[in-house]
Structure formats: structure tokens, C-alpha cells
Scaffold this motif. Structure first.
Motif, PDB file in Angstrom:
ATOM      1  N   VAL A 123     -45.720  27.251  -8.309  1.00 28.27           N
ATOM      2  CA  VAL A 123     -47.120  27.522  -7.985  1.00 28.27           C
ATOM      3  C   VAL A 123     -47.627  28.733  -8.769  1.00 28.27           C
ATOM      4  CG1 VAL A 123     -48.702  28.234  -6.136  1.00 28.27           C
ATOM      5  CG2 VAL A 123     -46.989  26.457  -5.703  1.00 28.27           C
ATOM      6  N   ALA A 124     -46.774  29.748  -8.914  1.00 30.83           N
ATOM      7  CA  ALA A 124     -47.160  30.935  -9.692  1.00 30.83           C
ATOM      8  C   ALA A 124     -47.491  30.554 -11.127  1.00 30.83           C
ATOM      9  CB  ALA A 124     -46.039  31.965  -9.658  1.00 30.83           C
ATOM     10  N   LEU A 125     -46.660  29.727 -11.731  1.00 31.29           N
ATOM     11  CA  LEU A 125     -46.894  29.316 -13.113  1.00 31.29           C
ATOM     12  C   LEU A 125     -48.169  28.487 -13.221  1.00 31.29           C
ATOM     13  CD1 LEU A 125     -45.860  29.426 -15.977  1.00 31.29           C
ATOM     14  CD2 LEU A 125     -44.388  27.455 -15.495  1.00 31.29           C
ATOM     15  N   ILE A 126     -48.379  27.600 -12.261  1.00 29.99           N
ATOM     16  CA  ILE A 126     -49.596  26.786 -12.263  1.00 29.99           C
ATOM     17  C   ILE A 126     -50.834  27.671 -12.159  1.00 29.99           C
ATOM     18  CG2 ILE A 126     -50.953  25.191 -10.827  1.00 29.99           C
ATOM     19  CD1 ILE A 126     -48.946  23.746 -12.492  1.00 29.99           C
ATOM     20  N   TYR A 127     -50.796  28.639 -11.265  1.00 25.44           N
ATOM     21  CA  TYR A 127     -51.965  29.514 -11.071  1.00 25.44           C
ATOM     22  C   TYR A 127     -52.234  30.368 -12.311  1.00 25.44           C
ATOM     23  CZ  TYR A 127     -55.158  32.860  -8.951  1.00 25.44           C
ATOM     24  OH  TYR A 127     -56.248  33.649  -8.669  1.00 25.44           O
ATOM     25  N   VAL A 128     -51.175  30.925 -12.887  1.00 21.78           N
ATOM     26  CA  VAL A 128     -51.340  31.752 -14.092  1.00 21.78           C
ATOM     27  C   VAL A 128     -51.904  30.923 -15.244  1.00 21.78           C
ATOM     28  CG1 VAL A 128     -50.082  33.014 -15.882  1.00 21.78           C
ATOM     29  CG2 VAL A 128     -49.600  33.460 -13.468  1.00 21.78           C
ATOM     30  N   LEU A 129     -51.374  29.737 -15.436  1.00 19.97           N
ATOM     31  CA  LEU A 129     -51.864  28.871 -16.515  1.00 19.97           C
ATOM     32  C   LEU A 129     -53.324  28.485 -16.288  1.00 19.97           C
ATOM     33  CD1 LEU A 129     -48.729  26.573 -16.915  1.00 19.97           C
ATOM     34  CD2 LEU A 129     -49.578  28.216 -18.605  1.00 19.97           C
ATOM     35  N   THR A 130     -53.677  28.222 -15.032  1.00 22.30           N
ATOM     36  CA  THR A 130     -55.065  27.858 -14.721  1.00 22.30           C
ATOM     37  C   THR A 130     -56.014  29.008 -15.017  1.00 22.30           C
ATOM     38  OG1 THR A 130     -54.323  26.336 -12.994  1.00 22.30           O
ATOM     39  CG2 THR A 130     -56.624  27.053 -12.906  1.00 22.30           C
ATOM     40  N   ASN A 132     -62.367  22.398 -15.107  1.00 16.54           N
ATOM     41  CA  ASN A 132     -62.204  23.710 -14.472  1.00 16.54           C
ATOM     42  C   ASN A 132     -62.192  23.602 -12.951  1.00 16.54           C
ATOM     43  OD1 ASN A 132     -62.052  25.083 -16.867  1.00 16.54           O
ATOM     44  ND2 ASN A 132     -64.110  25.936 -16.783  1.00 16.54           N
ATOM     45  N   ALA A 133     -63.106  22.802 -12.400  1.00 18.95           N
ATOM     46  CA  ALA A 133     -63.173  22.657 -10.943  1.00 18.95           C
ATOM     47  C   ALA A 133     -61.893  22.038 -10.396  1.00 18.95           C
ATOM     48  CB  ALA A 133     -64.384  21.814 -10.559  1.00 18.95           C
ATOM     49  N   LEU A 134     -61.424  20.979 -11.032  1.00 21.35           N
ATOM     50  CA  LEU A 134     -60.199  20.325 -10.575  1.00 21.35           C
ATOM     51  C   LEU A 134     -59.014  21.283 -10.613  1.00 21.35           C
ATOM     52  CD1 LEU A 134     -60.545  16.847 -12.342  1.00 21.35           C
ATOM     53  CD2 LEU A 134     -60.743  17.310  -9.894  1.00 21.35           C
ATOM     54  N   MET A 135     -58.873  22.016 -11.699  1.00 20.34           N
ATOM     55  CA  MET A 135     -57.719  22.894 -11.850  1.00 20.34           C
ATOM     56  C   MET A 135     -57.792  24.095 -10.906  1.00 20.34           C
ATOM     57  SD  MET A 135     -57.155  22.765 -16.004  1.00 20.34           S
ATOM     58  CE  MET A 135     -55.600  23.671 -15.941  1.00 20.34           C
ATOM     59  N   MET A 136     -58.980  24.697 -10.756  1.00 29.23           N
ATOM     60  CA  MET A 136     -59.087  25.895  -9.933  1.00 29.23           C
ATOM     61  C   MET A 136     -58.934  25.576  -8.443  1.00 29.23           C
ATOM     62  SD  MET A 136     -59.110  28.740 -11.374  1.00 29.23           S
ATOM     63  CE  MET A 136     -59.355  29.533  -9.792  1.00 29.23           C
ATOM     64  N   VAL A 137     -59.658  24.565  -7.960  1.00 33.57           N
ATOM     65  CA  VAL A 137     -59.583  24.228  -6.534  1.00 33.57           C
ATOM     66  C   VAL A 137     -58.163  23.838  -6.157  1.00 33.57           C
ATOM     67  CG1 VAL A 137     -60.320  22.586  -4.770  1.00 33.57           C
ATOM     68  CG2 VAL A 137     -62.004  23.582  -6.310  1.00 33.57           C
ATOM     69  N   ILE A 138     -57.536  23.023  -6.971  1.00 38.59           N
ATOM     70  CA  ILE A 138     -56.200  22.534  -6.621  1.00 38.59           C
ATOM     71  C   ILE A 138     -55.155  23.631  -6.745  1.00 38.59           C
ATOM     72  CG2 ILE A 138     -54.444  20.795  -7.103  1.00 38.59           C
ATOM     73  CD1 ILE A 138     -57.147  19.771  -5.980  1.00 38.59           C
ATOM     74  N   SER A 139     -55.260  24.502  -7.769  1.00 38.93           N
ATOM     75  CA  SER A 139     -54.260  25.566  -7.926  1.00 38.93           C
ATOM     76  C   SER A 139     -54.302  26.531  -6.752  1.00 38.93           C
ATOM     77  CB  SER A 139     -54.477  26.315  -9.241  1.00 38.93           C
ATOM     78  OG  SER A 139     -55.698  27.021  -9.245  1.00 38.93           O
ATOM     79  N   VAL A 140     -55.507  26.859  -6.265  1.00 37.51           N
ATOM     80  CA  VAL A 140     -55.621  27.735  -5.091  1.00 37.51           C
ATOM     81  C   VAL A 140     -55.112  27.016  -3.845  1.00 37.51           C
ATOM     82  CG1 VAL A 140     -57.224  28.974  -3.593  1.00 37.51           C
ATOM     83  CG2 VAL A 140     -57.517  29.079  -6.070  1.00 37.51           C
ATOM     84  N   ILE A 146     -55.760  27.700 -27.151  1.00 39.02           N
ATOM     85  CA  ILE A 146     -54.948  28.349 -26.117  1.00 39.02           C
ATOM     86  C   ILE A 146     -55.124  27.679 -24.753  1.00 39.02           C
ATOM     87  CG2 ILE A 146     -54.462  30.519 -24.934  1.00 39.02           C
ATOM     88  CD1 ILE A 146     -53.617  30.413 -27.885  1.00 39.02           C
ATOM     89  N   PRO A 147     -56.373  27.415 -24.298  1.00 37.85           N
ATOM     90  CA  PRO A 147     -56.517  26.710 -23.021  1.00 37.85           C
ATOM     91  C   PRO A 147     -55.886  25.317 -23.022  1.00 37.85           C
ATOM     92  CG  PRO A 147     -58.581  27.776 -23.619  1.00 37.85           C
ATOM     93  CD  PRO A 147     -57.684  27.879 -24.810  1.00 37.85           C
ATOM     94  N   ALA A 148     -55.987  24.610 -24.147  1.00 38.46           N
ATOM     95  CA  ALA A 148     -55.399  23.273 -24.216  1.00 38.46           C
ATOM     96  C   ALA A 148     -53.878  23.326 -24.090  1.00 38.46           C
ATOM     97  CB  ALA A 148     -55.800  22.592 -25.525  1.00 38.46           C
ATOM     98  N   ILE A 149     -53.262  24.313 -24.730  1.00 33.12           N
ATOM     99  CA  ILE A 149     -51.804  24.480 -24.632  1.00 33.12           C
ATOM    100  C   ILE A 149     -51.402  24.808 -23.200  1.00 33.12           C
ATOM    101  CG2 ILE A 149     -49.865  25.936 -25.322  1.00 33.12           C
ATOM    102  CD1 ILE A 149     -51.163  26.185 -28.073  1.00 33.12           C
TER     103      ILE A 149
END
Length: 455
Positions: free
Chosen positions: A249-256, A350-358, A424-427
Motif C-alpha cells: 500500500v505504501a508503494l502504491i500511495y507513493v507512486l500515485t 487521477n481520480a481512479l488512482m487517488m480515490v482507490i489508493s487512499v 515519469i508519471p507513465a513509468i
């Protein structure tokens, strides 16, 4: 005993719309100032004469202060609670220091000198103070989610509402910026400072109004005192470090956060220098992004959530961002209107990644309430440090010339801003997609997940 059981039962029921809304607006001062910070700070500092490396140092000083504050704030909140006190104190620091960052170099005015070194030190000092307040507000607000309710679906709703309010805050900023850039000119450094001063002061006024609504409408969570007996013992840091899911989860949040923050920081440079669009586009393009994000965030509130759906929706967001990154890298100047179409897809991603990561963080915490602030604080620490270092490295190589070398109207050139906004965001999205496929998200009972998102 019966009172505790009644409290526990009430905390498993879906939250009402007003409770969700009052909570959601509590982060809007942070959101509106953060949008201004990442979109305009580097542009502002370079426009008034600082070198890209000096501007990057100002940004990095703030990120370092932010990162360490999240750790200490998380630990202190876990020990003593008082979410609303931390939130109020942090908001006050944000309001005061943010106006000083965009209000000119206060240290230069005090000493009567205006050297580049003094400017860098002065702006860095207030950047650090701003981020200390920002971090205290963020950690207290995010960690409240798990202490407000035990209902898994309601926790996702709170995260979704918070994200939707983030979109409203960002749209408010870009609306103000669009008006300011249209009605005022920027022929001199003083004109530039005046433009950003108006934007900053307007942001503070808007944000403080919503902080007031949050303070009046939201009660201090009772679950922190322990509705369940097992919630009373404070959880040590080592408990989380033994969980594989914590690191995932930490890695997912940092990447997001890298995806959203790095792309946001280089958006203005990209549309002005690479695509040769008007300065007002630095408000219009992100506004489109956040309108789409807001719409998606609202739609996400109508979904009942399971661990499998969380992974699926996050993966879709990653794939969309990878496609957008490719489009940004290849987009030539004579097709800059396509940027508006890309903005729509970026907003959805952005919405999908941010809402789900939180929301994944809420799944990680579960009912371990007396360790929730450390989780949010430690993850935020990693987010701030990684974003600060990434922006410092990229901005240090930024070309301040308005005419980038090797570029033409029909071919794209791989500038720092293009790579920062697209590559960078794509990677990061690609890595996030890979990590998501390895996760096992076990949400609480399916009965709770079948409740409506908003009662």
C-alpha cells in the motif's frame, strides 16, 4: 458495557450525507494551496528571477519539512488524539505562511537586500513552515476516517468525498488564476508578483471558509478512545512493518502521488514552453483535469466496494495514465489542441488512482485504530520525500529558455518538462499496475460492503 456496544453498533452504520460532506470539506484549504503550490510555485520563482536549481531547492525544503512533520504528527496523534486541534493549528500555519511565500521575499525586505541567496533562504524558510502546517492538517484529517466509522463502505465514501472536494478546491484555484491572468498583465517582475499574490490571497480566503465549516460540523471522533476493548492498546510501529500489505500500500500511495504531483508541477512548463499555448492555458488545462476527476469521484460513490474492485479500478487508472503519458511525449506543437482531450483522460485516471489508493490505506488499517495516524503519517513521509527529490532532480535540469533546442511545430522534443509531465508519471503508473496485481485486499464483512455509500 451496553453504552459501548451501542456506540460500536452506531459506528458500523453508513454515515449520513451531512457527516460525509462536513468531513470532506475539511481538507480544502490544504487542497487549494497545494494546487497552487505544485502548479505555480516553480513557475513563479523562475519568473521572478530565481534559477531552476534555486527554485527546486525551495520546493525540496518544503517537502523535507513536510515529510518529517508527518512522522512526528502521526506519532503524537496516535498517543494523544485531538484530531481537530491538530487540524486547526495546522490550518492556521498554512494560511499565514502561504501568503508569505507568494507575497514576496520577507527576509529580503527586512535586511534591505535582494540577492539570489537571500531570496532562496527566505522562500525556503516559509516553504518549510507552510509544509509543517500542511502536514499536520493532512495527517489529522486523513487518520480521522478510520476513527469516524467502522463501516468499510463509508470509509471509501469519506475518501471519495474528500477527493471530490479536492477537485472543487482545485477548480476554484484555476478559476481565480484564469481571471487574474486575463485581467492583469505581467510585463515586469512586480506585475508577476501581484498576479500570484492575488491568486494566493484568494485561495486562503476560500480555504479558510471551508475549514470553518469542517470545524463546526464535524465532531471529535469517539472511536479513538476505544469503542472496542482491543482498540485501546496503542499499536507499535513494528506491527505494521511485519505486514506485507503495508509495504504494498505504501508503494502504491507513493507512486500515485508521484504521478499526480510531478505531472502537476510540470504541466505549466509543458503547455507554455513545449506546446506554445497561452498562459491562461495553465489554468484551463488543469481545470479540465479536475472537472473530469470530480465527476468520476462522484460516480465512484455509487459503487459497492470489495478488494477485487479496488484492484480493478486502480489498474484501469494506471493503464489510462500510461496511454496519456505516451500521448504527451509524442504530441507536437501544431496539434496542441489535443492536450484538452488528453486532459479529460488524465482527470479520469487521477481520480481512479487517488480515490482507490487512499481507500487501500483504510483497508490496511481496518479496525487497528490506535495505529492509524502512524500509517497515514509514514506513507505521507515517503510520498513527500520521493516527490521532493524527483522534482528537485528534474527541475535542476530545466531549461529556462522559451525556445527549446531541437524543437519544431510538427515534431516533439524530449524536454525536461515533457518527460516530467508524461514519461515519469507513465513509468510510475506501470509500476503501480504491477504492484497491484500482487496485492491481497481483504475488506471487512460483505454485509458492510453491501450498504449504500451515502445513507
Amino acid at each position: 458495557m451496553s453504552s459501548d456496544m451501542g456506540d460500536e453498533e452506531s459506528c458500523t452504520k453508513p454515515l449520513g450525507r451531512c457527516s460525509v460532506l462536513f468531513y470532506g470539506v475539511g481538507h480544502m484549504l490544504n487542497d487549494i494551496t497545494s494546487a497552487c503550490w505544485f502548479t505555480y510555485l516553480l513557475v513563479f520563482l523562475t519568473d521572478i528571477g530565481l534559477s531552476p536549481r534555486a527554485a527546486a531547492a525551495v520546493m525540496l525544503s518544503g517537502q523535507i519539512a513536510d515529510g518529517f512533520t508527518t512522522i512526528f504528527a502521526g506519532e503524537l496523534i496516535d498517543r494523544f488524539g485531538h484530531f481537530k486541534i491538530w487540524h486547526g493549528a495546522g490550518s492556521a500555519l498554512v494560511a499565514v505562511s502561504f501568503s508569505s511565500v507568494f507575497g514576496g521575499c520577507l527576509l529580503c525586505k527586512i535586511l534591505g537586500r535582494n540577492s539570489s541567496t537571500l531570496q532562496t533562504i527566505g522562500y525556503s524558510t516559509f516553504a518549510a513552515i507552510f509544509n509543517v502546517g500542511w502536514a499536520a492538517t493532512q495527517v489529522s484529517h486523513m487518520s480521522m476516517v478510520n476513527c469516524i466509522t467502522l463501516n468499510s463502505t463509508s470509509r471509501v465514501v469519506l475518501a471519495s468525498c474528500r477527493n471530490a472536494c479536492t477537485m472543487v478546491a482545485n477548480l476554484s484555484l484555476y478559476a481565480v488564476a484564469f481571471v487574474v491572468f486575463h485581467v492583469s498583465t505581467s510585463k515586469t517582475i512586480q506585475d508577476v508578483e501581484n498576479q500570484y499574490r492575488w491568486i494566493a490571497y484568494s485561495s486562503i480566503v476560500i480555504g479558510c471558509c471551508f475549514v470553518g465549516i469542517f470545524s463546526l460540523g464535524t465532531k471529535e471522533p469517539r472511536l479513538k478512545q476505544g469503542v472496542e476493548g482491543k482498540s485501546c492498546a496503542r499499536i507499535s510501529w513494528a506491527y505494521w512493518f511485519k505486514k506485507v500489505l503495508y509495504f504494498q500500500v505504501a508503494l502504491i500511495y507513493v507512486l500515485t502521488r508521484l504521478v499526480t504531483n510531478v505531472s502537476q508541477a510540470f504541466l505549466a512548463f509543458y503547455v507554455i514552453d513545449d506546446l506554445k499555448m497561452a498562459r491562461s492555458s495553465t489554468a484551463l488545462v488543469p481545470a479540465i483535469i479536475y472537472i473530469c476527476s470530480f465527476i468520476v469521484s462522484v460516480l465512484l460513490q455509487e459503487i459497492t466496494w470489495t478488494g477485487r474492485r479496488l484492484k480493478l479500478f486502480y489498474s484501469v487508472g494506471c493503464i489510462l495514465w500510461m496511454l496519456c503519458g505516451a500521448g504527451i511525449l509524442l504530441l507536437p506543437r501544431n496539434m496542441n489542441a489535443v492536450m484538452y482531450l488528453l486532459s479529460i483522460v488524465i482527470g479520469i485516471a487521477n481520480a481512479l488512482m487517488m480515490v482507490i489508493s487512499v481507500s487501500m490505506q483504510s483497508v490496511l488499517v481496518g479496525e487497528d485504530l490506535n495505529g492509524c495516524a502512524f500509517v497515514y503519517g509514514s506513507l505521507s513521509f515517503m510520498d513527500k520525500m520521493s516527490c521532493g527529490l524527483a522534482l528537485y532532480i528534474l527541475e535542476s535540469y530545466q531549461d529556462t529558455s522559451p525556445n527549446l533546442h531541437g524543437c519544431s511545430s510538427i515534431t516533439s522534443c524530449f524536454s525536461v518538462s515533457r518527460n516530467g509531465f508524461g514519461l515519469i508519471p507513465a513509468i510510475c503508473a506501470a509500476i503501480g499496475l504491477a504492484v497491484t496485481s500482487t496485492m491481497e485486499l481483504n475488506t471487512t464483512t460483505s454485509k458492510l460492503l453491501m450498504e449504500p455509500l451515502l445513507a
